[in-house]
Design a protein around this motif. Structure first.
Motif, short mmCIF file in Angstrom:
data_model
loop_
_atom_site.label_atom_id
_atom_site.label_comp_id
_atom_site.label_asym_id
_atom_site.label_seq_id
_atom_site.Cartn_x
_atom_site.Cartn_y
_atom_site.Cartn_z
N ALA A 62 0.85 -1.19 0.00
CA ALA A 62 0.00 0.00 0.00
C ALA A 62 0.88 1.24 0.00
O ALA A 62 2.03 1.22 0.47
N GLU A 63 0.36 2.32 -0.54
CA GLU A 63 1.11 3.58 -0.53
C GLU A 63 1.30 4.06 0.90
O GLU A 63 0.38 3.98 1.71
N PRO A 64 2.48 4.56 1.22
CA PRO A 64 2.70 5.07 2.58
C PRO A 64 1.99 6.40 2.80
O PRO A 64 1.63 7.09 1.85
N ALA A 65 1.79 6.72 4.04
CA ALA A 65 1.20 8.02 4.39
C ALA A 65 2.27 9.09 4.22
O ALA A 65 3.22 9.17 5.00
N LYS A 66 2.11 9.91 3.17
CA LYS A 66 3.17 10.86 2.82
C LYS A 66 3.39 11.93 3.88
O LYS A 66 4.44 12.56 3.93
N GLN A 67 2.38 12.18 4.72
CA GLN A 67 2.50 13.21 5.74
C GLN A 67 2.95 12.66 7.09
O GLN A 67 3.00 13.40 8.07
#
Length: 365
Positions: A115-120
């Motif tokens: 899954a895409e990581p949490a960019k923030q």
């Protein structure tokens, strides 16, 4: 100083880890087989990458646990067939519970996208470019050889929210745990664009953050040296003509220093705030800043009532209360200088001058 990275391998996956830390200007990289590891080098490392070791036991296990608890960062990359009993004991001592192995062989069908990581998130917020354009990342596929009850942060996960890379705090140190080996048969993570910045961020966070200045309030402090000196080394603190040898204790590259008290100094010596050189064998190892307790800058004020009480009966003292700058100037002038009358005299002189000119012209006429 460069970041000290130690790579301990059992089943090394190609050259992924050595290639990441090949930049000599940023990292001092050393790579050894875990079976021939010199545990004495653990004390000088900032980051240890344990890759592909089937079982962790003996002095290596003990020293790795001590390394993490004392402030080091450890990345555990599993082998293709980890020994459950050995890793259960090792990881349990570092706060990881519920370790479960995938008991069957990995096939291409087992590879699942991450899954895409949490960019923030605090870990990723400075890795990705700040942009309003929402672009989907090309996330790698991977297959886990084990799973665990995650404590701390899930940095990367599979789409079913199972941990792929987790980070947890162990006393003063950090433990990073991967779900799969870096070998290509277990996924594409090591060849994905995300791999290098993730490893760089882990390495950057492994460096101890030293304070910009040390306070005299804390008589004892610990600092990290660029390299481990001889255990019999004697460090000095030097500032201009002042040179003292403090009480000191050396543990690997960690130096604990106890500043002398005023009654322990010579008559002509005094420790003042400022910059001190940490000197070993006439070579400056570090530049340290010392300052007094910041309580000296906490200001307390008398109230107007207290001031009036203190100066009661003092005719030459007057307390001005609730006046802004302009109001104070006006009040002060009125009470001490009086009103300026020179303007009126100038105006009067001009008026009389005009009258005189008018009379002269009238008389001549």
């Amino acid at each position: 100083p460069v970041i000290q990275v130690l790579h301990l391998y059992g089943q090394a996956s190609a050259q992924y880890v050595p290639n990441v830390f090949a930049n000599d200007s940023l990292f001092a990289f050393r790579s050894y087989s875990a079976s021939n590891a010199d545990v004495g080098q653990f004390k000088t490392a900032n980051l240890i990458v344990l890759e592909g070791v089937e079982q962790v036991e003996g002095s290596v296990k003990t020293e790795l646990e001590t390394f993490v608890r004392n402030g080091g960062s450890l990345v555990v990359v599993p082998p293709s067939r980890p020994t459950l009993v050995a890793y259960e004991s090792f990881l349990a001592d570092l706060g990881v519970r519920g370790l479960v192995l995938n008991g069957r062989a990995i096939t291409p069908q087992d590879l699942q996208p991450l899954a895409e990581p949490a960019k923030q998130s605090p870990f990723f917020f400075d890795i990705f470019e700040n942009t309003t354009i929402k672009e989907n990342l090309a996330m790698p596929n991977a297959s886990a050889v084990w799973a665990w009850q995650t404590v701390g942060d899930k940095l990367l996960t599979f789409r079913n929210n199972q941990s792929f890379l987790s980070a947890s705090t162990v006393q003063q140190g950090k433990l990073y745990l991967l779900a799969s080996p870096l070998d290509a048969s277990f996924g594409e993570f090591a060849r994905n664009a995300l791999f290098v910045p993730v490893m760089y961020k882990i390495a950057a966070m492994s460096v101890r953050q030293e304070p910009t200045a040390y306070s005299f309030r804390n008589n004892t402090f610990t600092l990290e040296l660029p390299a481990a000196p001889n255990q019999n080394a004697v460090f000095k603190l030097k500032k201009e003509k002042l040179e003292i040898i403090p009480i000191q204790h050396l543990n690997g590259n960690l130096l604990t220093v106890e500043l002398p008290k005023s009654n322990q100094l010579s008559d002509n010596q005094e420790i003042e705030s400022g910059y001190y050189e940490l000197v070993l064998n006439n070579k400056t190892e570090k530049l340290l800043a010392f300052n007094h307790d910041n309580k000296e800058s906490l200001m307390d004020f008398y109230s107007p009532e207290e001031l009036k009480s203190l100066f009661a009966g003092q005719k030459n003292v007057q307390v001005f209360d609730k006046l802004d700058d302009d109001g104070f100037v006006k009040e002060f002038r009125e009470q001490n200088i009086g009103k300026a009358l020179w303007k009126y005299f100038v105006i009067a002189a001009l008026v009389f001058l005009l009258i005189e000119i008018a009379l002269i012209r009238f008389m001549k006429g």
